[in-house]
Design a protein around this motif. Structure first.
Motif, short mmCIF file in Angstrom:
data_model
loop_
_atom_site.label_atom_id
_atom_site.label_comp_id
_atom_site.label_asym_id
_atom_site.label_seq_id
_atom_site.Cartn_x
_atom_site.Cartn_y
_atom_site.Cartn_z
N UNK A 1 0.84 -1.20 0.00
CA UNK A 1 0.00 0.00 0.00
C UNK A 1 0.87 1.25 0.00
N UNK A 2 0.20 2.35 -0.27
CA UNK A 2 0.83 3.66 -0.18
C UNK A 2 0.25 4.34 1.06
N UNK A 3 1.13 4.79 1.92
CA UNK A 3 0.67 5.45 3.14
C UNK A 3 0.96 6.94 3.00
N UNK A 4 0.01 7.75 3.43
CA UNK A 4 0.13 9.20 3.27
C UNK A 4 1.12 9.76 4.28
N UNK A 5 2.38 9.48 4.02
CA UNK A 5 3.44 9.95 4.91
C UNK A 5 4.70 10.22 4.12
N UNK A 6 5.57 11.01 4.69
CA UNK A 6 6.86 11.27 4.09
C UNK A 6 7.92 11.36 5.18
N UNK A 7 8.95 10.55 5.14
CA UNK A 7 9.18 9.47 4.18
C UNK A 7 8.39 8.23 4.57
N UNK A 18 15.14 11.25 1.95
CA UNK A 18 15.09 9.96 2.64
C UNK A 18 16.38 9.16 2.49
N UNK A 19 17.42 9.77 1.90
CA UNK A 19 18.72 9.09 1.81
C UNK A 19 19.75 9.74 2.74
N UNK A 20 19.34 10.74 3.54
CA UNK A 20 20.31 11.47 4.37
C UNK A 20 20.55 10.74 5.69
N UNK A 21 21.46 9.78 5.66
CA UNK A 21 21.68 8.99 6.87
C UNK A 21 22.50 9.73 7.92
N UNK A 22 23.35 10.66 7.47
CA UNK A 22 24.15 11.40 8.45
C UNK A 22 23.25 12.32 9.27
N UNK A 23 22.35 13.02 8.59
CA UNK A 23 21.43 13.89 9.32
C UNK A 23 20.44 13.08 10.16
N UNK A 25 4.52 -9.68 9.25
CA UNK A 25 5.54 -9.29 8.27
C UNK A 25 5.43 -7.80 7.97
N UNK A 26 6.58 -7.14 7.97
CA UNK A 26 6.66 -5.75 7.51
C UNK A 26 7.64 -5.68 6.35
N UNK A 27 7.20 -5.18 5.21
CA UNK A 27 8.10 -4.90 4.09
C UNK A 27 8.33 -3.40 4.04
N UNK A 28 9.42 -2.98 4.66
CA UNK A 28 9.68 -1.54 4.77
C UNK A 28 10.38 -1.04 3.51
N UNK A 29 10.22 0.24 3.19
CA UNK A 29 10.92 0.79 2.02
C UNK A 29 12.43 0.78 2.23
N UNK A 30 13.17 0.84 1.12
CA UNK A 30 14.62 0.67 1.17
C UNK A 30 15.41 1.89 1.56
N UNK A 31 14.89 3.07 1.25
CA UNK A 31 15.67 4.25 1.63
C UNK A 31 15.87 4.23 3.13
N UNK A 32 17.10 4.43 3.57
CA UNK A 32 17.40 4.24 5.00
C UNK A 32 16.54 5.08 5.95
N UNK A 33 16.28 6.33 5.58
CA UNK A 33 15.47 7.16 6.47
C UNK A 33 14.03 6.66 6.49
N UNK A 34 13.56 6.21 5.33
CA UNK A 34 12.20 5.66 5.26
C UNK A 34 12.09 4.41 6.12
N UNK A 35 13.09 3.57 6.03
CA UNK A 35 13.08 2.33 6.82
C UNK A 35 13.08 2.66 8.31
N UNK A 36 13.93 3.60 8.71
CA UNK A 36 14.03 3.96 10.13
C UNK A 36 12.73 4.55 10.65
#
Ligand code: AMP
Ligand code: MG
Length: 420
Positions: free
Chosen positions: A280-286, A380-385, A304-315
């Motif tokens: 599904x698409x959830x109304x959130x960012x990221x 959603x790729x800014x892992x340092x921040x 089961x959770x299939x989380x998105x791959x971008x690290x910030x999205x996953x976190x």
């Protein structure tokens, strides 16, 4: 159809994630493994606490009436023969008769006949004779049997958090084990042909797998147990086999990557056909694309959770959806008790129609309020921040432009770590 109307709200998706989730069945474990877990049974004390009248001081067990004349302005001493010695762990064999004393240590049982303890500080003490320089009232420095807790009193109830203090009480009450909701065993799997374990050399196009490490650590911080952490590529047959293998061993499976709109979104491709996982698409960012459902291990449903791959999205997805489920399995309140109101110290833009989970750093303001400085990199790729942030701002869907000074809700990201 507009994008927003296809999307499920964060609240709806969280409700779907929580549906049917219950605390794991209780298991009895040694006390020393139970800290932080939730009790799944009621236990009563096997003993009175204290278990017998005993001395609260190092000194002499006496009959208070013998010392009526001791002390006073003239600091008169009363001499008594010492007829025995009692240490903690001894059983009394003699009684204190009028005009005698028994030397006694803290925790030793009161001998019959004695009705008070004179602390050693109020004596010129010896092993044969003692001179007491102060009178004592009857009962002084005696810890009474059962004055703390009576045998049969409840020492733990289902739902109680096993704090170090509660564990101390259980031990004092004679229980070496306690039934708890165990830590859920969790498998964490990164998907993606580009991923390489940190420490290895990178070929062109490759990146280090950070998600499996972040998510495994987040599982631990939330109270779960990472039973497996690993990586698989984007080959459907391998992913299918690996997920089936892992489901048989754990209470919860989390993947990252492969759930969005790409050509190699393997988690989606493999699990959509299973019929037990929805994408599904959830109304959130990221965190917009989400896979959610159960894997079947025979008749057993494994969440089961299939989380998105971008690290910030996953976190962020872990914090918002997975952590409450881990907490529920542990028997904890799933609702986050770590939400605070913070004051923005800089403006923030947010997409219409979606909850934005913006990362920010906290700082105490002169007003005494907690300030929140959004980090510069909100992609959603800014892992340092992401690592620099200690707050997750929850910006509601209708807020598109927040000015400095606005108040927003925020989740304290490291609350679990701070508790220890
Ligand atoms: P995906 O959802 O698989 O398309 O991945 C989205 C983005 O996240 C891509 O740039 C991936 O390379 C990146 N990514 C996916 N999994 C990981 C991971 N385990 N560690 C770091 N980056 C990842
Ligand atoms: Mg991928």
């Amino acid at each position: 159809m507009s994008e927003a109307s296809d999307m499920r709200s964060v609240v709806e998706h969280l409700a779907a994630a929580m549906a049917g989730r219950t605390p794991l069945p209780g298991v009895r474990i040694p006390l020393d493994q139970a800290v932080g877990l939730i009790a799944a049974e009621r236990l009563v004390s096997r003993v009175d606490l204290p278990g017998f009248d005993n001395s609260a001081m190092d000194g002499y067990a006496v009959q208070a009436a013998d010392l009526a004349g001791a002390g006073g302005r003239r600091r008169r001493g009363v001499r008594l023969p010492v007829v025995a010695h009692l240490a903690a762990g001894d059983a009394p064999t003699q009684e204190v008769r009028p005009g005698t004393a028994i030397q006694i240590m803290t925790g030793a049982p009161m001998p019959p006949g004695a009705d008070a303890v004179v602390p050693v500080e109020d004596t010129y003490g010896g092993a044969q004779m003692v001179t007491v320089t102060a009178a004592v009232p009857v009962g002084r420095h005696i810890r009474r049997r059962g004055e703390d807790l009576a045998a049969g009193s409840v020492v733990v109830s289902p739902g109680d958090v096993l704090t170090p203090r509660r564990i101390g009480l259980l031990a004092a009450a004679g229980h070496g084990e306690v039934m708890v909701h165990p830590r859920p065993r969790v498998a964490v799997v990164s998907t993606g042909a580009e991923l390489v374990p940190p420490g290895d050399d990178l070929a062109p196009g490759q990146i280090y797998d950070s998600n499996s490490h972040l998510l495994a650590a987040a599982v631990t911080a939330a109270g779960g147990r990472t039973a497996y952490r690993g990586r698989i590529g984007d080959d459907p047959a391998t992913v299918r086999a690996e997920l089936a293998r892992l489901a048989a061993q754990v209470d919860l499976v989390i993947t990252s990557g492969g759930v969005s709109m790409g050509v190699h979104d393997v988690v989606k491709d493999v699990l959509r056909e299973s019929g037990t996982v929805e994408f599904v698409q959830v109304a959130m960012q990221p965190g917009k694309p989400q896979g959610l459902g159960v894997l079947m291990d025979g008749d057993r449903e494994v969440p089961f959770f299939g989380l998105p791959g971008n690290p910030v999205s996953a976190a962020v997805s872990f914090m918002v959806f997975v952590r409450p489920v881990v907490r529920r399995m542990l028997g904890l309140e799933p609702a986050d008790t770590t939400t605070v109101t913070v004051e923005l110290t800089a403006g923030l833009r947010s997409p219409a129609g979606k909850v934005q989970f913006a990362r920010a750093q906290s700082r105490m303001l002169p007003s005494g309020r907690l300030g929140a400085q959004p980090v510069a990199g909100q992609g959603s790729h800014f892992v340092a921040d992401l690592a620099a942030a200690d707050l997750l701002l929850v910006v509601p869907p209708d807020a598109t432009e927040l000015s400095a000074g606005s108040l927003v809700e925020a989740v304290l990201l490291d609350a679990e770590l701070a508790v220890t």
